[in-house]
Scaffold this active site. Structure first.
Site, PDB file in Angstrom:
ATOM      1  N   LYS A   1       0.685  -1.139   0.460  1.00  0.00           N
ATOM      2  CA  LYS A   1       0.101   0.156   0.113  1.00  0.00           C
ATOM      3  C   LYS A   1       0.634   1.508  -0.063  1.00  0.00           C
ATOM      4  O   LYS A   1       1.851   1.143   0.137  1.00  0.00           O
ATOM      5  CB  LYS A   1      -1.081  -0.178   1.144  1.00  0.00           C
TER       6      LYS A   1
ATOM      7  N   ARG B   1      -3.369  -9.396   4.227  1.00  0.00           N
ATOM      8  CA  ARG B   1      -3.678 -10.497   3.040  1.00  0.00           C
ATOM      9  C   ARG B   1      -2.669  -9.936   2.282  1.00  0.00           C
ATOM     10  O   ARG B   1      -2.463  -8.033   2.201  1.00  0.00           O
ATOM     11  CB  ARG B   1      -5.047  -9.257   3.076  1.00  0.00           C
TER      12      ARG B   1
HETATM   13  N1  PMM Z   1      -7.401  -3.762   0.529  1.00  0.00           N
HETATM   14  C1  PMM Z   1      -7.527  -4.102  -1.008  1.00  0.00           C
HETATM   15  C2  PMM Z   1      -8.498  -4.985  -1.224  1.00  0.00           C
HETATM   16  N2  PMM Z   1      -9.059  -5.369  -0.356  1.00  0.00           N
HETATM   17  N3  PMM Z   1      -9.751  -6.277   1.557  1.00  0.00           N
HETATM   18  C3  PMM Z   1      -9.345  -6.402   3.178  1.00  0.00           C
HETATM   19  N4  PMM Z   1     -10.444  -7.327   3.509  1.00  0.00           N
HETATM   20  N5  PMM Z   1      -8.548  -5.510   3.734  1.00  0.00           N
HETATM   21  C4  PMM Z   1      -8.064  -4.878   2.841  1.00  0.00           C
HETATM   22  O1  PMM Z   1      -7.012  -3.827   3.408  1.00  0.00           O
HETATM   23  C5  PMM Z   1      -8.612  -4.969   1.214  1.00  0.00           C
HETATM   24  C6  PMM Z   1      -8.988  -5.561   1.053  1.00  0.00           C
HETATM   25  C7  PMM Z   1      -6.072  -3.381  -1.779  1.00  0.00           C
HETATM   26  O2  PMM Z   1      -5.323  -3.378  -2.013  1.00  0.00           O
HETATM   27  P1  PMM Z   1      -5.614  -4.139  -3.355  1.00  0.00           P
HETATM   28  O3  PMM Z   1      -5.738  -3.456  -4.688  1.00  0.00           O
HETATM   29  O4  PMM Z   1      -4.184  -4.874  -3.772  1.00  0.00           O
HETATM   30  O5  PMM Z   1      -5.736  -5.442  -3.179  1.00  0.00           O
END
Ligand code: PMM
Length: 275
Positions: free
Chosen positions: A204, A245
């Site tokens: 991030k 994640r």
């Molecule tokens: N961040 C992203 C997408 N989905 N879900 C949860 N539960 N927590 C998060 O912090 C989260 C998520 C965005 O990140 P990406 O674009 O790398 O998928």
């Protein structure tokens, strides 16, 4: 939890798994690396992103969920739409990861009450298009805790069993870098809500800012943030995060193992103090 973004525009992996075949291959690779869960999403939540229509989101995620579930993976579907969640559960998904915590679609909480499967409730203050304007907090940890408590209450009122709820502080969602750092330092308070805690820090932008080039001030690009993600993963695991994640599962798993081993030693030392 390994990330499989079936999107053309995700900030963190730039659409590298946009076709169903590429996404399935990526999911299988993450399993091979030791992921316990693969999280399949068809909507980019990058700040400023436009939402795909529901039928497009379905078209992206369903074949990937179906194939990964058939291959024996525990699949989580990353969606804010009850219709997409319902179809993904039918296709074999075993968890729903709703970054809006039930706020984006009023049909989501009732669906999850009927489904009785684990449900990730993330802290969220609005869709990506206007998200940055919502990054206003007094005490960010207290505010996020208060808002998460309201989402937990709403989920329980809708009939979702308490044991199905997983909470997530929502790093990067309507948060400035300092908010993300405060929330990471306050993970213990989030854990005290009494639910397993999921942390999504991987690649991030607050990590990119921390690692900005000294000379130019340019943030570190997303693809060069994995070492920092590993460090955050080890520290978050030490603070009791239940699930991380991440995009790079192999290195995060090493970090979690180090953290667990260190933790076991610390516990052992506490039980048998030196004479
Ligand atoms: N961040 C992203 C997408 N989905 N879900 C949860 N539960 N927590 C998060 O912090 C989260 C998520 C965005 O990140 P990406 O674009 O790398 O998928």
């Amino acid at each position: 939890m390994g990330v499989v973004n079936v999107t053309p525009d995700s900030f963190s992996d730039g659409g590298s798994s946009f076709t169903a075949d590429a996404a399935v291959a990526r999911g299988l690779m993450l399993l091979e690396q030791g992921a316990d869960i693969v999280d399949v999403g068809g909507e980019s939540t990058r700040p400023g992103a436009r939402r795909p229509p529901a039928d497009e989101e379905l078209r992206r995620v369903l074949p990937v969920v179906r194939e990964l579930a058939a291959a024996g993976a525990v699949v989580s579907v990353d969606t804010m739409r009850a219709g997409v969640a319902a179809r993904a559960l039918e296709a074999g998904a075993r968890l729903v990861n709703d970054v809006s915590g039930g706020l984006a679609d009023p049909a989501m909480l009732p669906l999850m009450a009927r489904a009785g499967t684990p449900y990730v409730v993330m802290h969220w203050r609005g869709h990506s298009a206007g998200m940055e304007a919502n990054a206003l907090y007094g005490d960010v940890v207290a505010d996020v805790l208060g808002e998460l408590r309201l989402r937990i209450e709403a989920a329980l009122e809708a009939g979702i069993p308490r044991g199905c709820l997983i909470v997530d502080p929502g790093l990067g969602f309507a948060k400035e870098p300092e908010h993300n750092w405060r929330l990471l330092a306050g993970l213990g308070q989030i854990r005290a809500l009494g639910h397993p805690v999921l942390v999504g820090a991987s690649r991030k932008s607050f990590l990119g800012r921390l690692l900005a080039d000294d000379a130019t001030g340019q943030p570190r690009p997303a693809r060069l943030r994995d070492a920092a993600t590993v460090a955050v993963s080890a520290l978050a695991a030490a603070q009791g995060a239940w699930c991380l994640r991440v995009h790079d599962v192999a290195s995060t798993l090493d970090a979690v193992r180090v953290s667990a081993r260190w933790g076991a030693e610390t516990e052992g030392a506490a039980q048998s103090p030196p004479r």
